[in-house]
Scaffold this motif. Structure first.
Motif, mmCIF file in Angstrom:
data_model
loop_
_atom_site.group_PDB
_atom_site.id
_atom_site.type_symbol
_atom_site.label_atom_id
_atom_site.label_comp_id
_atom_site.label_asym_id
_atom_site.label_seq_id
_atom_site.Cartn_x
_atom_site.Cartn_y
_atom_site.Cartn_z
ATOM 1 N N MET A 213 46.229 -42.144 70.756
ATOM 2 C CA MET A 213 47.329 -42.097 69.723
ATOM 3 C C MET A 213 48.380 -42.797 70.360
ATOM 4 O O MET A 213 48.891 -43.930 69.843
ATOM 5 N N LYS A 214 48.974 -42.411 71.537
ATOM 6 C CA LYS A 214 49.849 -43.160 72.204
ATOM 7 C C LYS A 214 49.562 -44.604 72.761
ATOM 8 O O LYS A 214 50.201 -45.404 73.074
ATOM 9 N N SER A 215 48.481 -44.609 73.458
ATOM 10 C CA SER A 215 48.009 -45.523 74.483
ATOM 11 C C SER A 215 47.423 -46.935 73.516
ATOM 12 O O SER A 215 47.946 -47.906 73.796
ATOM 13 N N TYR A 216 46.715 -46.599 72.320
ATOM 14 C CA TYR A 216 46.048 -47.500 71.479
ATOM 15 C C TYR A 216 46.566 -47.570 70.164
ATOM 16 O O TYR A 216 46.427 -48.405 69.327
ATOM 17 N N GLN A 217 47.710 -46.863 70.028
ATOM 18 C CA GLN A 217 48.572 -46.818 68.471
ATOM 19 C C GLN A 217 47.674 -46.460 67.490
ATOM 20 O O GLN A 217 47.922 -47.009 66.474
ATOM 21 N N TYR A 218 46.784 -45.307 67.762
ATOM 22 C CA TYR A 218 45.834 -44.942 66.683
ATOM 23 C C TYR A 218 46.776 -44.103 65.860
ATOM 24 O O TYR A 218 47.773 -43.254 66.336
ATOM 25 N N THR A 219 46.314 -43.722 64.810
ATOM 26 C CA THR A 219 46.762 -42.564 64.033
ATOM 27 C C THR A 219 45.850 -41.307 64.234
ATOM 28 O O THR A 219 44.841 -41.859 65.119
ATOM 29 N N VAL A 220 46.132 -40.308 63.801
ATOM 30 C CA VAL A 220 45.098 -39.080 64.286
ATOM 31 C C VAL A 220 43.891 -39.417 63.603
ATOM 32 O O VAL A 220 42.679 -39.236 64.161
ATOM 33 N N GLU A 221 43.643 -39.899 62.280
ATOM 34 C CA GLU A 221 42.453 -40.187 61.721
ATOM 35 C C GLU A 221 41.838 -41.113 62.675
ATOM 36 O O GLU A 221 40.411 -41.057 62.576
ATOM 37 N N GLN A 222 42.566 -42.247 63.042
ATOM 38 C CA GLN A 222 41.702 -43.297 63.582
ATOM 39 C C GLN A 222 40.969 -42.639 64.898
ATOM 40 O O GLN A 222 40.068 -43.089 65.479
ATOM 41 N N ALA A 223 41.954 -42.079 65.619
ATOM 42 C CA ALA A 223 41.690 -41.592 67.011
ATOM 43 C C ALA A 223 40.342 -40.310 66.927
ATOM 44 O O ALA A 223 39.575 -40.421 67.499
#
Length: 235
Positions: A122-132
């Motif tokens: 989430m922090k490194s690739y700017q994902y949401t929880v769902e995407q991660a």
């Protein structure tokens, strides 16, 4: 992964270790269970240099050959795993930038260690929880953070992006995080940089919403599952 003996923490059909990230000019990120420490051959085959242990079942320190940190956190809904998000992120990121391979593990590589890897994504690739979570389940299909950890990840999403856009349905988690009818993920402007994983779609670009609203929602959701008792499982 055949050929390894005494896999005490690996259930049939599962693997003791899963490759999560492998990028050019960076180290590799692995997610696994305690069998990786009981069977050092697993570490050697995957050239693991650094180990992030988040485990209470057994405390195994691997000695000077490995750079290792140990986080004593239980796998239950009340554990404040978000307190170590930043520490784990810094450990993983420093190792990967130094082209070292990192293993993040708990007992079964399902809940605690998966939560830390999700927070890192989430922090490194700017994902949401769902995407991660969608991405991580492609790499290790049986990951299953407990409901309390999922709520903390949703709060982390709010902290990072100002609102929650994730929809955590039964295809992503067996826990009914969205049973509270007032909990409705909001669309927002997609300010994230280009994602390296094209198969993970982003949310529709519309307006952002106030963080306070979602903090209140998270409180209601947390209260609604306060009596929820998940079936016993290893983490």
């Amino acid at each position: 992964m055949k050929g390894f003996h005494m896999l005490k923490y690996t259930l049939p059909g599962e693997q003791p270790i899963s490759l999560v990230l492998s990028e050019k000019e960076r180290g590799k990120l692995f997610l696994g269970n305690l069998d990786c420490l009981h069977n050092q051959e697993i570490l050697e085959i995957n050239n693991v240099n650094c180990i992030l242990s988040i485990c209470t079942e057994e405390k195994i320190m691997m000695g000077p050959k490995y750079k290792q940190i140990y986080l004593d956190i239980h796998d239950n809904m009340n554990s404040q795993i978000s307190n170590v998000f930043e520490r784990s992120f810094l450990f993983i990121e420093k190792a990967l930038k130094s082209q070292q391979n990192v293993l993040v593990h708990c007992a079964a590589g399902i809940s605690r260690s998966a939560t830390l890897v999700l927070a890192y994504l989430m922090k490194s690739y700017q994902y949401t929880v769902e995407q991660a979570l969608r991405f991580l389940k492609q790499k290790r299909p049986y990951v299953r953070p407990n409901p309390g950890f999922l709520l903390q990840l949703l709060d982390y999403e709010t902290m990072l992006y100002g609102c929650i856009t994730s929809n955590l349905g039964p295809d992503l988690t067996p826990f009914d995080i969205q049973r509270e009818p007032q909990y409705k993920p909001q669309p927002k402007v997609d300010l994230r940089k280009s994602l390296p994983l094209k198969q993970v779609p982003g949310p529709s670009p519309v307006a952002r919403v106030d963080r306070k609203t979602h903090t209140e929602i998270l409180t209601r959701v947390s209260q609604s599952i306060s009596t929820f008792q998940p079936k016993a499982f290893k983490s």
